[in-house]
Structure formats: structure tokens, C-alpha cells
Design a protein around this motif. Structure first.
Motif, PDB file in Angstrom:
ATOM      1  N   LEU A 173       0.821  -1.217   0.000  1.00  0.00           N
ATOM      2  CA  LEU A 173       0.000   0.000   0.000  1.00  0.00           C
ATOM      3  C   LEU A 173       0.851   1.262   0.000  1.00  0.00           C
ATOM      4  CD1 LEU A 173      -2.670  -1.202   2.542  1.00  0.00           C
ATOM      5  CD2 LEU A 173      -3.116  -0.563   0.164  1.00  0.00           C
ATOM      6  N   VAL A 204       1.537   1.688  -3.631  1.00  0.00           N
ATOM      7  CA  VAL A 204       0.311   1.972  -4.399  1.00  0.00           C
ATOM      8  C   VAL A 204      -0.209   3.385  -4.109  1.00  0.00           C
ATOM      9  CG1 VAL A 204      -2.137   1.346  -4.632  1.00  0.00           C
ATOM     10  CG2 VAL A 204      -0.401  -0.439  -4.639  1.00  0.00           C
ATOM     11  N   SER A 215      -0.615   5.943  -7.165  1.00  0.00           N
ATOM     12  CA  SER A 215      -1.975   6.273  -7.620  1.00  0.00           C
ATOM     13  C   SER A 215      -2.263   7.766  -7.454  1.00  0.00           C
ATOM     14  CB  SER A 215      -3.020   5.437  -6.864  1.00  0.00           C
ATOM     15  OG  SER A 215      -2.912   5.653  -5.469  1.00  0.00           O
ATOM     16  N   ILE A 254     -10.426   6.879 -12.102  1.00  0.00           N
ATOM     17  CA  ILE A 254      -9.992   5.522 -11.717  1.00  0.00           C
ATOM     18  C   ILE A 254      -8.820   5.617 -10.728  1.00  0.00           C
ATOM     19  CG2 ILE A 254      -9.033   3.325 -12.567  1.00  0.00           C
ATOM     20  CD1 ILE A 254     -10.404   3.918 -15.251  1.00  0.00           C
ATOM     21  N   PHE A 255      -7.840   6.478 -11.066  1.00  0.00           N
ATOM     22  CA  PHE A 255      -6.687   6.631 -10.155  1.00  0.00           C
ATOM     23  C   PHE A 255      -7.136   7.227  -8.822  1.00  0.00           C
ATOM     24  CE2 PHE A 255      -4.296   6.835 -14.293  1.00  0.00           C
ATOM     25  CZ  PHE A 255      -3.699   5.592 -14.145  1.00  0.00           C
ATOM     26  N   SER A 256      -8.073   8.188  -8.898  1.00  0.00           N
ATOM     27  CA  SER A 256      -8.575   8.802  -7.653  1.00  0.00           C
ATOM     28  C   SER A 256      -9.254   7.752  -6.784  1.00  0.00           C
ATOM     29  CB  SER A 256      -9.582   9.906  -7.965  1.00  0.00           C
ATOM     30  OG  SER A 256      -8.907  11.030  -8.440  1.00  0.00           O
ATOM     31  N   ALA A 257     -10.036   6.863  -7.433  1.00  0.00           N
ATOM     32  CA  ALA A 257     -10.754   5.830  -6.671  1.00  0.00           C
ATOM     33  C   ALA A 257      -9.758   4.858  -6.034  1.00  0.00           C
ATOM     34  CB  ALA A 257     -11.727   5.091  -7.578  1.00  0.00           C
ATOM     35  N   ILE A 258      -8.722   4.471  -6.807  1.00  0.00           N
ATOM     36  CA  ILE A 258      -7.706   3.551  -6.252  1.00  0.00           C
ATOM     37  C   ILE A 258      -7.043   4.224  -5.047  1.00  0.00           C
ATOM     38  CG2 ILE A 258      -5.464   2.424  -6.693  1.00  0.00           C
ATOM     39  CD1 ILE A 258      -6.329   2.111  -9.623  1.00  0.00           C
ATOM     40  N   HIS A 259      -6.734   5.539  -5.209  1.00  0.00           N
ATOM     41  CA  HIS A 259      -6.057   6.283  -4.137  1.00  0.00           C
ATOM     42  C   HIS A 259      -6.933   6.325  -2.879  1.00  0.00           C
ATOM     43  CE1 HIS A 259      -2.779   8.876  -2.937  1.00  0.00           C
ATOM     44  NE2 HIS A 259      -3.609   9.822  -2.528  1.00  0.00           N
ATOM     45  N   TRP A 274      -9.601   4.395  -2.014  1.00  0.00           N
ATOM     46  CA  TRP A 274      -9.847   3.075  -1.413  1.00  0.00           C
ATOM     47  C   TRP A 274      -8.608   2.562  -0.693  1.00  0.00           C
ATOM     48  CZ3 TRP A 274     -14.121   0.560  -0.249  1.00  0.00           C
ATOM     49  CH2 TRP A 274     -15.299   0.940  -0.900  1.00  0.00           C
ATOM     50  N   SER A 275      -7.455   2.743  -1.358  1.00  0.00           N
ATOM     51  CA  SER A 275      -6.216   2.268  -0.725  1.00  0.00           C
ATOM     52  C   SER A 275      -5.963   3.006   0.579  1.00  0.00           C
ATOM     53  CB  SER A 275      -5.007   2.477  -1.647  1.00  0.00           C
ATOM     54  OG  SER A 275      -5.248   1.914  -2.892  1.00  0.00           O
TER      55      SER A 275
END
Ligand code: HEM
Ligand code: HEM
Length: 175
Positions: free
Chosen positions: A96, A99, A103, A136-141, A143-144
Motif C-alpha cells: 500500500l 500503491v 496512484s 480511476i486513479f482517484s478511486a484507487i487512491h 480506497w487504498s
């Protein structure tokens, strides 16, 4: 310090990197979370500080992975299943912590705000403005970020369990 105790210590470089990264993450996480509540005049400063400190985490983590892979193996602090859980949580934290900055960096570039590190050094990015993939990158950021918080909570519970219930020397391995 007894010989056994000395052998079970993390090497100094891993201790230094653990506390440097921990300190940064404990500052970068709330900085990221509170950006949305800040007044417009200071919002960009919050972004800059969050992104510049967060970007530092990426390079420290790459250094740390290298230092970890070349360090002598440390015995597990606990046998059996507990050891497996501890290793899984540590592995997740490592993952993480790479990531998150990657992200965030790709998100800000895709949104059209390339990073200038502390306002001093423009950072090259493999992607430019790309509004279609930015969410998509914002969502990954995002959630992570929550998975990181949960993993950190597990990490602290583990440390407290060792220190207060098992009363072993796990905490001293990293001090
Ligand atoms: C260890 C590194 C990092 C951590 C722990 C972290 C954590 C966070 C958190 C908790 C949020 C709020 C998420 C939410 O909306 O619920 C956030 C938002 C954000 N972070 Fe980070 N961050 C890190 C690194 C970075 C980096 C390196 C950049 C860019 C260079 C970045 C750019 C952003 C941006 C632009 C937002 C606003 C929401 C978005 O559009 O994605 N972050 N970050
Ligand atoms: C703030 C209080 C913290 C304390 C008291 C603490 C304590 C410890 C201890 C005792 C260990 C060694 C565990 C073992 O030998 O099995 C450890 C390892 C580790 N900690 Fe923390 N930690 C803290 C914060 C953090 C934070 C904020 C992160 C990252 C978000 C983190 C990530 C890690 C990782 C990835 C390891 C494994 C190191 C390795 O195997 O290379 N810690 N921590």
C-alpha cells in the motif's frame, strides 16, 4: 543487551526507514483527508504539501524494499499462525505504501495538475492530462487510503498485543 536480543534487532537502516516513513504517513494521511475541508485560499498549499511529502514516501519505500531484501532474515516475533498474520500485514503495508503515492501521482497528473515537488522541481510523468481515466486513479487512491488505515490499525493492535499481553520484546526490535 544480550546476544539473542541483539540478533533479533532490525538493522539500523530498516529502523530509520520504518520511523521516517511512519512519521511521513501519519502526516500525509490526515493532510490528504482534510484537503476537502480547507478554505480555497489554502487548498493549493495543502495539495502541494500532501503530494510532495507523499511523493517522498515512494522513494523511501523503494529504498526500503531494497534494504529489506538485502537484510539478513529476522526470526518471526511469534510462531505459527500469528507469525503468518504479522507477515501478511507487513506485506500489505509495504504494497500500500507504494500503491498510495503512485496512484496519487497518476491521479493528479490525469486531472491535469502535474506535480512540482515542493514547488521547486517539476516531476516528469508517464501520463499527461487524461480526464477519462483520472477518476480511476482517484478511486484507487481513496480506497487504498482506507485499506492502509485499517492495516495500520491491525499493525498497532499487533504491537500492543505483543507488548502488553505477551510481554515480549517485539517492540524493541524496531527501536
Ligand atoms: C503515502 C502516501 C499518501 C497517502 C497515505 C495519501 C493519502 C490520501 C488520503 C487519505 C486522501 C483522501 C482520500 C479521500 O478522498 O477519501 C488523499 C487524497 C489525495 N491525494 Fe494522497 N496520499 C499519498 C500520496 C499522494 C501523492 C504522492 C499524491 C500526488 C502526487 C497524492 C495526491 C492526492 C490527491 C490529488 C488527492 C485528492 C483526491 C483525489 O483526487 O484523488 N497523494 N490522499
Ligand atoms: C506509530 C506507531 C508504530 C509502532 C509502535 C510500530 C511498531 C512496529 C514494530 C514493533 C515492528 C516490528 C514487528 C516485528 O518485528 O514483527 C514494526 C514493523 C513494521 N511496521 Fe510499524 N510501527 C508503527 C507505525 C507504523 C506505520 C505508520 C507503518 C506504515 C503505515 C508501519 C509499517 C511497518 C512495517 C511495513 C513493518 C514491517 C517491517 C519489515 O519487516 O521490514 N509501522 N512496526
Amino acid at each position: 543487551m544480550s546476544e539473542e536480543r541483539r540478533e533479533a534487532q532490525y538493522p539500523a537502516r530498516l529502523k530509520a526507514l520504518h520511523w521516517l516513513v511512519a512519521g511521513l504517513v501519519l502526516a500525509v494521511w490526515p493532510l490528504g483527508y482534510f484537503i476537502r475541508f480547507t478554505r480555497d485560499e489554502v487548498k493549493l498549499d495543502f495539495y502541494l504539501l500532501h503530494e510532495s511529502l507523499g511523493f517522498l514516501v515512494l522513494w523511501l519505500m523503494l529504498l526500503r524494499v531494497g534494504a529489506r531484501l538485502t537484510a539478513p532474515a529476522l526470526p518471526d516475533a511469534a510462531p505459527g499462525l500469528e507469525g503468518v498474520v504479522a507477515r501478511a500485514v507487513h506485506g500489505l503495508l509495504y504494497l500500500l505504501l507504494v500503491v498510495m503515492p503512485v496512484s496519487g501521482f497518476l491521479a493528479t497528473n490525469a486531472h491535469g495538475f502535474p506535480l512540482s515537488w515542493f514547488g521547486l522541481i517539476p516531476v516528469w510523468s508517464p501520463i499527461g492530462k487524461a480526464p477519462e481515466i483520472a477518476p480511476i486513479f482517484s478511486a484507487i487512491h481513496a480506497w487504498s487510503a482506507w485499506i492502509l488505515l485499517a492495516s495500520f490499525a491491525l499493525h498497532l493492535l499487533g504491537v500492543l498485543y505483543h507488548h502488553l499481553i505477551r510481554r515480549d520484546s517485539t517492540l524493541f526490535r524496531i527501536l
